[in-house]
Every structure is written in C-alpha cells, then in structure tokens.
Design an enzyme around this catalytic site. Sequence first.
Site, PDB file in Angstrom:
ATOM      1  N   ASP A 220      43.747  40.504  38.197  1.00 50.25           N
ATOM      2  CA  ASP A 220      44.561  39.295  38.284  1.00 50.25           C
ATOM      3  C   ASP A 220      44.951  39.015  39.739  1.00 50.25           C
ATOM      4  O   ASP A 220      45.301  39.936  40.484  1.00 50.25           O
ATOM      5  CB  ASP A 220      45.815  39.502  37.428  1.00 50.25           C
ATOM      6  CG  ASP A 220      46.666  38.258  37.293  1.00 50.25           C
ATOM      7  OD1 ASP A 220      46.151  37.253  36.788  1.00 50.25           O
ATOM      8  OD2 ASP A 220      47.847  38.302  37.686  1.00 50.25           O
ATOM      9  N   GLU A 286      39.634  37.743  39.765  1.00 50.08           N
ATOM     10  CA  GLU A 286      40.206  36.420  39.607  1.00 50.08           C
ATOM     11  C   GLU A 286      40.682  36.012  41.000  1.00 50.08           C
ATOM     12  O   GLU A 286      41.785  36.340  41.414  1.00 50.08           O
ATOM     13  CB  GLU A 286      41.389  36.403  38.640  1.00 50.08           C
ATOM     14  CG  GLU A 286      41.888  34.975  38.401  1.00 50.08           C
ATOM     15  CD  GLU A 286      43.385  34.842  38.190  1.00 50.08           C
ATOM     16  OE1 GLU A 286      43.813  33.839  37.606  1.00 50.08           O
ATOM     17  OE2 GLU A 286      44.139  35.731  38.631  1.00 50.08           O
TER      18      GLU A 286
END
Length: 560
Positions: A220, A286
Amino acid sequence: MNTNATHQEATGGATPGWWTEAVIYQIYPRSFADADGDGVGDLPGITARLDHLADLGVDAIWLSPFYPSPQADAGYDVADYRGVEPLFGTLSDADRLIAEAKARGLRVIVDLVPNHTSSAHVWFTEALAAAPGSAARQRYVFRDGRGPDGAEPPNDWQSVFGGPAWSRVTEPDGRPGQWYLHLFDSAQPDLNWDNPEVRAEFVDVLRFWLDRGVDGFRVDVAHGLIKQADLADWQEPQEILSGQEVDKPRPPMWDQDGVHDIYRQWRQVLDSYGSSAEDGRILVAEAWVEPAERLARYVRPDEMHQAFNFEYLLAAWTAPAQYAVITRSLEATDAVGAPTTWVLSNHDVVRHASRLGLPIGTPRPNGIGIGDPQPDAAVGLRRARAATLLMLALPGSAYLYQGEELGLPEHTTLPDEVRQDPTFRRTGGAHRGRDGCRVPIPWEADAPSYGFGPTDASWLPQPPSWAEYALDRQRGVPGSTYELYRGALRLRREHGLGRGTLRWQESPDTVLSFTNGGLTVLTNFGPDPVPLPAGAQVVQASAPLDDAGRVPTDATVWYR
C-alpha cells in the site's frame, strides 16, 4: 495514428515467473462473503466461495487488509501486523484460507500497509506517552509546530483524505505538544522509514506471513514511505497520484528515491523463500506514479515484481489515448525487463462499469452520490466489457476487482448518512469517497443480502437493481458478463496472451487493433460499425456483431 510499433516480450534474460502473465483477483474481505451473518464479510466466507474463483479461471487472489484494526479506514489502519481482526476471523481461519486456495491452484497475496500504522498500534500509544525526541517518537514523524507557541503545523501539507496532514498531540503533562504527520486520516500516523527499527520490524512482518505460506504482498502507498528530508512546504493540491510534468519537481512526500533501498532489501527476503518461475514470492507496488518511466523504477530486476498501471486505469476511452498509454507502458517496463500490470478497477476508484458511462473526458470522480451527474449504465457496461476484453488480450499481468466479472456498477445513489470512507467526512462531503465501489457483492438474486450472507445484514446497503447482476442469474447464460470473463480467461490461457507479443495493426483513429498469440484484437471506439476482414473467425466478442457482421461501437472482438 501511428500503429507500427511492436512489443516483444522482455524478461531480463530470466525465466518468466508465474506473475508475469497472472490474472489476479482482488478480494475486499468485508464485502465478498459473510459466513456468520453479521453483515460484514469474513475469511470463512471467502474460503466458502473459492470454487467460484477457480471456476472463473484466475491464477491468484489478493486480499485487502484483514489485520486487527479499529477500522477507521476499512482496515488500512493496522493495529497489529501479525494477527487477524476478530471481525474477519482468526489466524486459524487465515491458515485454512491459504491452504484451501492452494488446493485449488490459487496463489495468495496479502496486503501490506507500511506507510502508516493505526493510532491504536502499540508503537503509537508508546509515542504519545513518551517525551519529544524519545526513541518511541522516532518511529513516527513527530515535529515541533511553527510559530512562537508551536500552534501552527510544521508545514503546509494536506491529507489525501482532506484537511491538514498534521495533528497536534497533548503531552503527558497536559500541555499542547508536538505534531505528527498523517498523509491520510489522523488515525493513520505515518511511520519514519529513516529509522532502522521500523525497517527491521517490517522485515520480520514479511517473514511472519511468508512462513504461513503467502505468495506475496501488495504494498500500500509504495511510493510514500520516504519523505523529503526537510519536509519542505508544497503549494500544489495534495493528490496521491503525483502525475508531475517532467520539468516540475516531485512532491516532497511522494516517489522519493530512497524508497527503492527499502524494496531492494525486501526483494532479498522474498527471494530467500523461493525465486524460481513456479515458487517465486512477489511484491506488488501500489504506486501512483507518472510518467511510466518513473513507475518502471519500482520493478527493476532487484526490486518489485509488479506495479499497478494506474495511468492505464485513468486513460480516456478513445483509441489514441489507449494506444498511447499501452505503448508507453510496454516500452517502459520492457526497458527494465518487467511485465506490465494492467488494472481497470479496485477498491479506491469508481468501478469501470460506471466510470466509463460518464461523458468521455470527464475527470475521474472521487465517488458518485445522490445529486451528482449519473453515469449511463448501459453505455458504461458496454464500454466496460469492451475495455476488459481489450485488457485481457494485452501481454503482461492483469488484476480484476471483485464483482467486475458480474458487470457490477458503482452504487451511485448510496445515502450520505451511511457512508464510512474518511474522505467523505474529512472533506465535509465535497468528495463522496470510495464506499460506492465497496458495497457487498450479489451472489443469489432471491436470497437475503443477495447471498452475501445468511441474513439481510449488509454493512453498506445494496441497491435493488443488483439482483440482475447476481452470479446465479449469469452462470451458464450465453452472453452474460460472467460468461464473457470466464471465456476470455480460458482463451487467454490457451493462446498464451499474457506472455505473448503485441504487434499493432494499421487502423483508423477510431479503432485499435493488434495481434497477439495467434489472435487479432479489435476495439471500435467510433460511432460507426467496423467491418472485419473476409473470412475472420470471431472467437470472443464483448457485444454481438451487427446483421452485416460488423463490430459495433464500444465493442472488442478477438478473431482468427
């Protein structure tokens, strides 16, 4: 449009790993399947639905966070990286899910959230109880405020979710004290990745889950871990997608060069568990980074294995825009010997079945709600099916988001009073946020909560229109979106499209056409039907051909 470019597969001289062509299915645990009837999806629910994913034909699953968390940001505020939130189950449930997935030939990737912890994490609790300058505070980004009494934030950074990126703490003696950085919600304090203790902790977290059998990690906010050392002011609007022009400086909080040292260390850890084509464990970034050449740095041979191609997700629905982003993406990743990783939807963006139903050129909305311009549902689904068939024919890896195989649209009329995304709260409702793409998915048209669980309970309300999208209304029905996905995934495997070679075909500016794996792929973006060559044998189509055998508008066909 110049369509003479050719893509040759590039693997950096190494044997291609399973991930270079994999189709990976994202599961948002709280919205996939609810086993206990409390209205929130859970790990046993996912395990019970694994046969659906095996039948669909995907290669792996990616699980959004299921760790202990106060759920201030739907689990992306992690309080314990080595456990399971009781809302979702137990560690034993996670072990069983991993084992059952592998028994069906599905690999398992889990989410890792390293940019920030929850404010309920024991480290942050210790930091609040400790003095300025203490070792506990050095794990996070604490700074004194500006102004004579320190009452102003240390800089002008804004949170991605709206409002200031700094919150002031009350010191143990009761006085107003230092400020801590949170690029997201105030319940998500940013870690200090210049601290060796932070780096060592996450290496241990990687090993914990690798030892339990996971096949990799989706990282993330992979571009946000390192901040510019001077925390310089940034006058531009805060966006997680940096997208800076080449001649402009990068934001001081995004895509700093120091992040790459972290991923080189992590890559060594993963390679120690297996690095061959069959047993390799992977890192997926990401990273909302542009241009493509900058993103490609994350997938150099000694760093990550994949990086989501958000530039592709954001590209306009026109032939020139799609050609440009596909060509640019392939060239950038080929240059570093990595696969390109295509994606159209996920848990952070408006579903592409709705996004593509907005007028072409509409800026990507941060959620759609009551009173907002509504997408054209029929146009959106038609374009979404065409876009998916185009994407699945491209060389590289592809990600699917739960429910898109059903043609599921965004819940665009979700009542504001039920919204839970902190974006909605922190922007005072100016941005609707991401709840609309996170509504629990429908399995059975006539069952309570459309088969999401054994009761009517659903943590976000499901719209009545979703009965028509339920899996049991589509399975075995020729032409349904589910059968379109299932057929495309089978053909993708049979023709080796993920590891193939893309060669562009000459075409008008309203058409995109290329060959790959013995098939020709044609997408018609224009208003007029497009004829196929004489003798063309269509093997897959996102929409029926017209009576003259031509490809209609907003449709993709694969033919021999």
